[in-house]
Design a protein around this motif. Structure first.
Motif, short mmCIF file in Angstrom:
data_model
loop_
_atom_site.label_atom_id
_atom_site.label_comp_id
_atom_site.label_asym_id
_atom_site.label_seq_id
_atom_site.Cartn_x
_atom_site.Cartn_y
_atom_site.Cartn_z
N LYS A 29 13.54 11.24 3.68
CA LYS A 29 13.61 9.95 4.37
C LYS A 29 12.81 8.89 3.62
CE LYS A 29 11.27 7.01 7.13
NZ LYS A 29 9.88 6.54 7.00
N THR A 30 11.64 9.25 3.12
CA THR A 30 10.80 8.31 2.36
C THR A 30 11.50 7.86 1.09
OG1 THR A 30 8.78 9.30 3.25
CG2 THR A 30 8.57 8.02 1.21
N GLU A 31 12.18 8.78 0.39
CA GLU A 31 12.91 8.42 -0.82
C GLU A 31 14.00 7.39 -0.51
OE1 GLU A 31 12.43 12.79 -3.05
OE2 GLU A 31 14.32 12.23 -2.07
N LEU A 32 14.72 7.60 0.58
CA LEU A 32 15.78 6.67 0.96
C LEU A 32 15.20 5.31 1.36
CD1 LEU A 32 18.04 9.08 3.04
CD2 LEU A 32 18.48 8.23 0.72
N PHE A 33 14.08 5.34 2.07
CA PHE A 33 13.44 4.09 2.48
C PHE A 33 12.94 3.32 1.26
CE2 PHE A 33 9.53 1.77 3.55
CZ PHE A 33 10.03 0.89 4.50
N MET A 34 12.34 4.02 0.32
CA MET A 34 11.82 3.36 -0.88
C MET A 34 12.94 2.69 -1.67
SD MET A 34 8.89 6.09 -2.08
CE MET A 34 8.66 5.31 -3.67
N LYS A 50 -11.91 -8.86 1.03
CA LYS A 50 -11.21 -7.63 0.68
C LYS A 50 -9.95 -7.48 1.53
CE LYS A 50 -15.50 -5.33 -0.67
NZ LYS A 50 -16.45 -4.22 -0.42
N VAL A 51 -8.88 -6.98 0.91
CA VAL A 51 -7.60 -6.83 1.60
C VAL A 51 -7.16 -5.37 1.49
CG1 VAL A 51 -5.17 -7.51 1.69
CG2 VAL A 51 -6.93 -9.21 1.14
N ALA A 52 -6.71 -4.81 2.61
CA ALA A 52 -6.21 -3.43 2.62
C ALA A 52 -5.03 -3.33 3.58
CB ALA A 52 -7.31 -2.45 3.00
N VAL A 53 -4.22 -2.31 3.37
CA VAL A 53 -3.12 -2.00 4.28
C VAL A 53 -3.42 -0.65 4.90
CG1 VAL A 53 -0.64 -1.56 4.49
CG2 VAL A 53 -1.46 -3.34 2.92
N CYS A 54 -3.38 -0.60 6.24
CA CYS A 54 -3.71 0.63 6.98
C CYS A 54 -2.51 1.01 7.84
CB CYS A 54 -4.93 0.39 7.86
SG CYS A 54 -6.40 -0.14 6.97
N SER A 55 -1.85 2.12 7.48
CA SER A 55 -0.58 2.45 8.10
C SER A 55 -0.46 3.94 8.38
CB SER A 55 0.57 2.01 7.18
OG SER A 55 1.82 2.44 7.66
N THR A 56 0.33 4.28 9.42
CA THR A 56 0.64 5.68 9.68
C THR A 56 1.81 6.16 8.82
OG1 THR A 56 2.14 5.08 11.49
CG2 THR A 56 -0.15 5.50 12.06
N ALA A 75 5.72 5.16 0.62
CA ALA A 75 6.52 4.09 1.22
C ALA A 75 5.71 2.81 1.32
CB ALA A 75 7.02 4.52 2.59
N VAL A 76 4.45 2.91 1.75
CA VAL A 76 3.60 1.74 1.88
C VAL A 76 3.33 1.13 0.50
CG1 VAL A 76 1.35 0.89 2.65
CG2 VAL A 76 2.56 2.62 3.99
N SER A 77 3.06 1.98 -0.48
CA SER A 77 2.83 1.50 -1.84
C SER A 77 4.05 0.77 -2.38
CB SER A 77 2.46 2.66 -2.77
OG SER A 77 1.22 3.23 -2.39
N ILE A 132 -5.19 -4.72 -3.69
CA ILE A 132 -5.06 -4.29 -2.30
C ILE A 132 -5.21 -2.77 -2.21
CG2 ILE A 132 -3.50 -4.17 -0.31
CD1 ILE A 132 -2.19 -6.75 -1.34
N GLN A 133 -6.13 -2.32 -1.39
CA GLN A 133 -6.32 -0.88 -1.20
C GLN A 133 -5.43 -0.38 -0.06
OE1 GLN A 133 -10.24 0.29 -1.83
NE2 GLN A 133 -9.97 2.42 -1.28
N ILE A 134 -4.88 0.80 -0.22
CA ILE A 134 -3.95 1.35 0.75
C ILE A 134 -4.53 2.60 1.41
CG2 ILE A 134 -1.69 2.46 1.04
CD1 ILE A 134 -0.66 0.60 -1.15
N PHE A 135 -4.50 2.61 2.74
CA PHE A 135 -4.88 3.78 3.53
C PHE A 135 -3.66 4.13 4.38
CE2 PHE A 135 -8.57 1.14 2.74
CZ PHE A 135 -9.52 2.04 2.28
N ALA A 136 -3.03 5.25 4.09
CA ALA A 136 -1.75 5.52 4.75
C ALA A 136 -1.48 7.01 4.89
CB ALA A 136 -0.61 4.85 3.96
N GLY A 137 -0.50 7.31 5.74
CA GLY A 137 -0.02 8.68 5.90
C GLY A 137 -1.06 9.63 6.44
N ASP A 138 -1.20 10.77 5.77
CA ASP A 138 -2.07 11.84 6.25
C ASP A 138 -3.50 11.74 5.71
OD1 ASP A 138 0.04 12.99 7.67
OD2 ASP A 138 0.75 14.03 5.89
#
Length: 326
Positions: free
Chosen positions: A158-163, A190-196, A201-203, A218-224
């Motif tokens: 699903k992530t591959e298709l979304f990307m 400072k800017v970051a993206v925080c996602s479940t 996908a977020v990157s 931008i720092q990314i905090f995502a997924g697991d």
């Protein structure tokens, strides 16, 4: 398998304990709400409009001009889906369904059903809850451990298709996102993206739609990256700790009730920009609510407005501290 509406058992979402009373607003049909017992926190609630009123621009400019650089956020934290891009209905949902079709699972998530499933943070958790409720597909393994691997493989595809959707720029940034990020980076915030959502996908959203120059800052905090998803505050607590900032100096931009609950539980100021699936959710505990961030001439708010919210929080805290010493 039928896609009838289902009722899922969901984690409780904290809500404000303050009673709320509507007051007349100078903005015509719009309403200004002030929470009792919290004199410094106001909730600006707007219906979608083509252009924001001149009187509101003056009010925001006046509030923002009184803020100093010391009240700028230490960090500006964005959710991804529904905030940076309105991805859910025509992005993630479509990618889930395409994956189910490829695997011949006989499952389809329609628009209404997916709106209910969004109350569960995380794609793997969403699929697991759905199959636990409605029954696992015939092609799914029987043991719990094998089912975890099965779900992980579905989510990877699903992530591959979304990307692919993101890389082909089939889903645009929401209005005002790039503007607000540029304002923050220019001021050293400072800017970051925080996602479940999945980190890849977020990157992809950040690098493809915001561009490599912004993405590297931008720092990314995502997924697991955390064991518990929103509405648990773990993702925002991790971001503050990693960035080396106080939670009380952070401003979060969210679009959902579970995201708002996570931000407030982390002790952060939170602005909600409603998205397609979240327009009717309860945002009474938010510090401000808008239909979007917006670009001029239809700008809803900017970095100076974020600073004004923090200044109000600081003044409220100081007043409360003074009253406790009396």
């Amino acid at each position: 398998m039928a896609s009838a509406a289902i009722s899922l058992s969901l984690p409780p979402i904290p809500s404000s304990s303050s009673s709320v009373k509507p007051k007349d607003s100078p903005f015509g049909h719009r309403r200004l709400f002030i929470a009792k017992n919290s004199p410094s926190r106001s909730l600006y609630s707007f219906s979608a409009t083509k252009q924001i009123s001149t009187s509101f621009r003056i009010k925001c400019s006046s509030a923002a001009s009184s803020s100093s650089s010391s009240t700028l956020p230490s960090a500006l934290l964005f959710d991804c889906d529904g905030v940076l891009v309105d991805t859910e209905k025509d992005g993630h949902r479509v990618s889930f369904n395409d994956t189910f079709d490829e695997k011949e699972l006989g499952v389809t998530w329609d628009v209404e059903l997916y709106g209910e499933l969004l109350k569960i943070g995380g794609g793997k958790e969403r699929m697991t809850a759905y199959f636990n409720k409605t029954g696992w597909p015939d092609k799914a393994p029987k043991s719990e451990e094998e089912r975890k691997e099965f779900i992980a493989s579905l989510h990877k595809r699903k992530t591959e298709l979304f990307m692919a959707l993101i890389e082909n720029r089939l889903l645009p940034l929401r209005p005002g996102v790039a503007k607000l990020i540029d304002q923050a980076l220019e001021k050293g915030v400072k800017v970051a993206v925080c996602s479940t959502s999945n980190e890849k996908a977020v990157s992809a959203v950040v690098s493809c739609l915001l561009g490599p120059e912004r993405a590297e800052k931008i720092q990314i905090f995502a997924g697991d990256v955390v064991p518990r998803k929103k509405p648990d505050p773990a993702i925002y607590t991790l971001a503050a700790n990693t960035l080396g900032v106080e939670p009380s100096s952070c401003v979060v931009v969210e679009d959902s009730a579970i995201g708002l609950a996570a931000a407030k539980a982390a002790g952060m100021t939170c602005i909600v920009t409603k998205s397609g699936y979240t327009a009717d959710e309860d945002f009474l505990n938010a510090d401000a609510v808008f239909d979007c961030i917006g670009d001029p001439p239809e700008e809803r708010f900017d970095l100076a407005f974020c600073a004004s919210l923090l200044e109000k929080q600081l003044n409220s805290t100081q007043r409360q501290g003074h009253m406790s010493r009396l």
